[in-house]
Design a protein around this motif. Structure first.
Motif, PDB file in Angstrom:
ATOM      1  N   GLY A 146       0.816  -1.199   0.000  1.00 28.33           N
ATOM      2  CA  GLY A 146       0.000   0.000   0.000  1.00 28.33           C
ATOM      3  C   GLY A 146       0.850   1.250   0.000  1.00 28.33           C
ATOM      4  O   GLY A 146       2.100   1.198  -0.023  1.00 28.33           O
ATOM      5  N   ASN A 147       0.206   2.400   0.028  1.00 24.93           N
ATOM      6  CA  ASN A 147       0.911   3.677   0.016  1.00 24.93           C
ATOM      7  C   ASN A 147       1.743   3.859   1.281  1.00 24.93           C
ATOM      8  O   ASN A 147       1.394   3.372   2.354  1.00 24.93           O
ATOM      9  CB  ASN A 147      -0.082   4.835  -0.099  1.00 24.93           C
ATOM     10  N   GLY A 148       2.856   4.602   1.136  1.00 26.95           N
ATOM     11  CA  GLY A 148       3.693   4.921   2.288  1.00 26.95           C
ATOM     12  C   GLY A 148       5.151   4.635   2.032  1.00 26.95           C
ATOM     13  O   GLY A 148       5.540   4.151   0.964  1.00 26.95           O
ATOM     14  N   GLN A 149       5.983   4.951   2.992  1.00 29.29           N
ATOM     15  CA  GLN A 149       7.421   4.690   2.867  1.00 29.29           C
ATOM     16  C   GLN A 149       7.678   3.197   2.993  1.00 29.29           C
ATOM     17  O   GLN A 149       7.212   2.556   3.934  1.00 29.29           O
ATOM     18  CB  GLN A 149       8.193   5.448   3.942  1.00 29.29           C
ATOM     19  N   ILE A 150       8.429   2.650   2.047  1.00 27.23           N
ATOM     20  CA  ILE A 150       8.692   1.214   2.065  1.00 27.23           C
ATOM     21  C   ILE A 150      10.163   0.898   2.322  1.00 27.23           C
ATOM     22  O   ILE A 150      10.540  -0.274   2.389  1.00 27.23           O
ATOM     23  CB  ILE A 150       8.263   0.549   0.742  1.00 27.23           C
ATOM     24  N   GLY A 151      11.012   1.933   2.448  1.00 28.29           N
ATOM     25  CA  GLY A 151      12.412   1.683   2.710  1.00 28.29           C
ATOM     26  C   GLY A 151      13.204   2.960   2.793  1.00 28.29           C
ATOM     27  O   GLY A 151      12.727   4.054   2.476  1.00 28.29           O
ATOM     28  N   GLN A 153      17.401   3.922   1.937  1.00 27.39           N
ATOM     29  CA  GLN A 153      18.715   3.441   1.532  1.00 27.39           C
ATOM     30  C   GLN A 153      19.705   4.590   1.580  1.00 27.39           C
ATOM     31  O   GLN A 153      19.670   5.514   0.759  1.00 27.39           O
ATOM     32  CB  GLN A 153      18.654   2.851   0.125  1.00 27.39           C
ATOM     33  N   ASN A 154      20.564   4.568   2.593  1.00 26.68           N
ATOM     34  CA  ASN A 154      21.604   5.585   2.769  1.00 26.68           C
ATOM     35  C   ASN A 154      21.032   7.002   2.780  1.00 26.68           C
ATOM     36  O   ASN A 154      21.639   7.945   2.258  1.00 26.68           O
ATOM     37  CB  ASN A 154      22.670   5.475   1.664  1.00 26.68           C
ATOM     38  N   GLY A 155      19.857   7.155   3.364  1.00 26.47           N
ATOM     39  CA  GLY A 155      19.242   8.469   3.453  1.00 26.47           C
ATOM     40  C   GLY A 155      18.224   8.754   2.376  1.00 26.47           C
ATOM     41  O   GLY A 155      17.479   9.738   2.476  1.00 26.47           O
ATOM     42  N   SER A 156      18.147   7.942   1.338  1.00 31.65           N
ATOM     43  CA  SER A 156      17.132   8.095   0.295  1.00 31.65           C
ATOM     44  C   SER A 156      15.872   7.350   0.712  1.00 31.65           C
ATOM     45  O   SER A 156      15.912   6.138   0.946  1.00 31.65           O
ATOM     46  CB  SER A 156      17.637   7.555  -1.044  1.00 31.65           C
ATOM     47  N   ARG A 157      14.770   8.074   0.817  1.00 34.85           N
ATOM     48  CA  ARG A 157      13.503   7.478   1.220  1.00 34.85           C
ATOM     49  C   ARG A 157      12.775   6.934  -0.002  1.00 34.85           C
ATOM     50  O   ARG A 157      12.667   7.607  -1.029  1.00 34.85           O
ATOM     51  CB  ARG A 157      12.636   8.503   1.946  1.00 34.85           C
ATOM     52  N   LEU A 158      12.263   5.712   0.092  1.00 37.32           N
ATOM     53  CA  LEU A 158      11.501   5.064  -0.974  1.00 37.32           C
ATOM     54  C   LEU A 158      10.029   5.138  -0.604  1.00 37.32           C
ATOM     55  O   LEU A 158       9.610   4.583   0.415  1.00 37.32           O
ATOM     56  CB  LEU A 158      11.923   3.602  -1.142  1.00 37.32           C
ATOM     57  N   ILE A 159       9.260   5.845  -1.431  1.00 37.43           N
ATOM     58  CA  ILE A 159       7.856   6.106  -1.105  1.00 37.43           C
ATOM     59  C   ILE A 159       6.978   5.561  -2.222  1.00 37.43           C
ATOM     60  O   ILE A 159       7.121   5.941  -3.391  1.00 37.43           O
ATOM     61  CB  ILE A 159       7.613   7.616  -0.934  1.00 37.43           C
ATOM     62  N   LEU A 160       6.053   4.689  -1.853  1.00 42.17           N
ATOM     63  CA  LEU A 160       5.088   4.152  -2.809  1.00 42.17           C
ATOM     64  C   LEU A 160       3.810   4.962  -2.698  1.00 42.17           C
ATOM     65  O   LEU A 160       3.242   5.115  -1.619  1.00 42.17           O
ATOM     66  CB  LEU A 160       4.813   2.682  -2.515  1.00 42.17           C
ATOM     67  N   GLN A 161       3.359   5.529  -3.829  1.00 44.51           N
ATOM     68  CA  GLN A 161       2.181   6.387  -3.817  1.00 44.51           C
ATOM     69  C   GLN A 161       1.336   6.140  -5.046  1.00 44.51           C
ATOM     70  O   GLN A 161       1.781   6.366  -6.171  1.00 44.51           O
ATOM     71  CB  GLN A 161       2.588   7.861  -3.746  1.00 44.51           C
ATOM     72  N   ASN A 162       0.134   5.634  -4.824  1.00 43.91           N
ATOM     73  CA  ASN A 162      -0.837   5.420  -5.907  1.00 43.91           C
ATOM     74  C   ASN A 162      -0.250   4.623  -7.062  1.00 43.91           C
ATOM     75  O   ASN A 162      -0.438   4.955  -8.234  1.00 43.91           O
ATOM     76  CB  ASN A 162      -1.379   6.760  -6.397  1.00 43.91           C
ATOM     77  N   GLY A 163       0.466   3.576  -6.732  1.00 44.15           N
ATOM     78  CA  GLY A 163       0.966   2.679  -7.761  1.00 44.15           C
ATOM     79  C   GLY A 163       2.258   3.092  -8.424  1.00 44.15           C
ATOM     80  O   GLY A 163       2.685   2.469  -9.401  1.00 44.15           O
ATOM     81  N   SER A 164       2.942   4.127  -7.933  1.00 49.71           N
ATOM     82  CA  SER A 164       4.246   4.503  -8.474  1.00 49.71           C
ATOM     83  C   SER A 164       5.233   4.646  -7.315  1.00 49.71           C
ATOM     84  O   SER A 164       4.844   4.902  -6.172  1.00 49.71           O
ATOM     85  CB  SER A 164       4.156   5.804  -9.274  1.00 49.71           C
ATOM     86  N   LEU A 165       6.509   4.488  -7.628  1.00 52.08           N
ATOM     87  CA  LEU A 165       7.559   4.570  -6.614  1.00 52.08           C
ATOM     88  C   LEU A 165       8.337   5.855  -6.791  1.00 52.08           C
ATOM     89  O   LEU A 165       8.773   6.190  -7.903  1.00 52.08           O
ATOM     90  CB  LEU A 165       8.505   3.371  -6.730  1.00 52.08           C
ATOM     91  N   LYS A 166       8.533   6.586  -5.701  1.00 51.12           N
ATOM     92  CA  LYS A 166       9.236   7.861  -5.718  1.00 51.12           C
ATOM     93  C   LYS A 166      10.409   7.812  -4.747  1.00 51.12           C
ATOM     94  O   LYS A 166      10.313   7.230  -3.673  1.00 51.12           O
ATOM     95  CB  LYS A 166       8.273   8.992  -5.325  1.00 51.12           C
ATOM     96  N   TYR A 167      11.517   8.479  -5.140  1.00 47.77           N
ATOM     97  CA  TYR A 167      12.705   8.565  -4.296  1.00 47.77           C
ATOM     98  C   TYR A 167      12.874   9.992  -3.789  1.00 47.77           C
ATOM     99  O   TYR A 167      12.889  10.948  -4.574  1.00 47.77           O
ATOM    100  CB  TYR A 167      13.953   8.140  -5.070  1.00 47.77           C
ATOM    101  N   ASP A 168      13.002  10.135  -2.472  1.00 47.68           N
ATOM    102  CA  ASP A 168      13.308  11.419  -1.866  1.00 47.68           C
ATOM    103  C   ASP A 168      14.753  11.345  -1.376  1.00 47.68           C
ATOM    104  O   ASP A 168      15.049  10.730  -0.361  1.00 47.68           O
ATOM    105  CB  ASP A 168      12.355  11.690  -0.706  1.00 47.68           C
ATOM    106  N   ALA A 169      15.651  11.991  -2.156  1.00 48.20           N
ATOM    107  CA  ALA A 169      17.084  11.894  -1.870  1.00 48.20           C
ATOM    108  C   ALA A 169      17.636  13.147  -1.211  1.00 48.20           C
ATOM    109  O   ALA A 169      18.848  13.388  -1.222  1.00 48.20           O
ATOM    110  CB  ALA A 169      17.847  11.615  -3.160  1.00 48.20           C
TER     111      ALA A 169
END
Length: 385
Positions: A146-151, A153-169
């Motif tokens: 489901g939606n939300g942060q899924i991981g 990695q070295n400070g980069s947040r992996l966020i799943l939102q509405n069926g797409s994956l976004k990286y907050d670096a």
């Protein structure tokens, strides 16, 4: 209803302003209208200023229409005889209205009314989903979350939102590499750490850093991907394709088709400017051009870019395609094996159809061009002479 009232309903359906009663009237009429009458009224609506809104032909929008009409045609279920015509229109209707033309798979006549047998072993269309491989080799099936942060990695947040994956670096210390792979019958959208968006078609993959900390932004792909790159003149964007070619970008929209079973790697530019590099030479593309990469690079100026990117918008565009090319697209999206009972039919298809339909529904439209099929067990599609 008179014709003016029907045209008004068509227009209001397109801009989504139908009242509840008008919606009921629209679907009731649409369910029973003949192909010829519908075509004529669409043409009149277009002449009266029907807005050209191709972008409205999203999978969700098409599915809404398909579901409504399926329910109305669902008196007989489960492998029995039913009409396919309304289901076919459901996938094409928005395209029909948006373009002001009648979308068919056979020229020059209008779409025919057909009654067909839906086989028990019908095959559902593909859907959104992918497998993420993290830097440590562990894998995550993205379509099961489901939606939300899924991981992280070295400070980069992996966020799943509405069926797409976004990286907050924003807080990334260092970069590691991740890979997203779409199996057959899956597609997926990824937003890279710089904000660039990538759509992956079925049976495709992209390898990328979790943060762009270097002098350039380099990713690697296989299969097919559509890119919308965020401009950054200080850090060029670079796409490596199966160690066969590299595309250098500043900021642009382009599509790459690099499936191994296609005759060539094809890079198509929608906007901006890119340079295609291979060991045998290079070519700079302008919008609307396509580079076909084999032993050399051939630049084609006569490209239907809408056909190239139709998959991203939830559409099959089969205009002027041969049987084998169409079957390769169906094999990836429906995860099927395609075999030919005899020789490959020497036929070209025309028209568009939604990727949200079942395999048998798509095949019924293709049959209008004179090719027949049989769906067998174990997801095997036989092309008949």
């Amino acid at each position: 209803m008179n014709d003016d009232q029907k045209i008004l309903l068509i227009k209001r359906y397109m801009d989504r302003t139908l009242t509840d009663q008008e919606e009921s009237d629209f679907f009731t009429w649409y369910h029973d209208v003949s192909a010829e009458e519908f075509h004529q009224l669409v043409q009149r609506a277009a002449d009266d200023g029907l807005p050209l809104v191709y972008e409205e032909a999203s999978p969700a929008f098409l599915t809404q229409l398909s579901d409504r009409l399926t329910a109305m045609d669902n008196e007989q279920k489960g492998g029995t005889v039913r009409k396919i015509s309304r289901l076919w229109w459901a996938a094409a209707a928005v395209l029909v209205l948006a373009a002001g033309t009648w979308v068919v798979l056979q020229r020059p006549t209008l779409r025919q009314e057909v009654t067909v047998n839906i086989p028990v072993q019908d095959i559902a269309p593909g859907r959104n989903g992918a497998v993420l491989t993290l830097a440590d080799g562990s894998q995550v099936t993205l379509d099961s979350l489901g939606n939300g942060q899924i991981g992280n990695q070295n400070g980069s947040r992996l966020i799943l939102q509405n069926g797409s994956l976004k990286y907050d670096a924003a807080n990334a210390a260092t970069a590691s590499y991740n890979t997203i792979h779409t199996p057959a019958s899956r597609q997926f959208k990824l937003v890279l750490p710089d904000g660039s968006a990538v759509w992956l078609n079925a049976e495709s993959a992209i390898r990328y850093p979790t943060a762009f900390n270097g002098a350039d932004r380099t990713v690697e792909i296989s299969g097919e991907a559509y890119f919308e790159v965020v401009p950054d003149a200080t850090r060029p964007f670079r796409v490596k394709i199966d160690n066969k070619a590299t595309i250098d970008v500043l900021g642009t929209d382009f599509n790459i088709n690099a499936y191994k079973d296609e005759l060539s790697i094809r890079a198509t530019l929608l906007s901006g400017r890119v340079k295609v590099n291979t060991t045998s030479g290079e070519a700079v593309l302008q919008p609307g051009q396509q580079a076909a990469i084999r032993e050399t690079i051939q630049v084609n100026n006569q490209i239907n870019t809408g056909q190239v990117t139709a998959w991203k918008d939830g559409i099959f565009n089969f205009d002027e395609l041969g049987v084998e090319e169409v079957m390769r697209q169906l094999a990836r999206w429906y995860d099927i094996e395609v075999v030919y009972e005899k020789n490959v039919p020497d036929i070209r298809f025309y028209g568009e159809i939604g990727r949200n339909l079942s395999l048998s529904q798509v095949l019924e439209g293709l049959k209008l061009s004179g090719v027949n099929f049989r769906i067998e067990e174990d997801k095997r599609l036989v092309v008949l002479p």
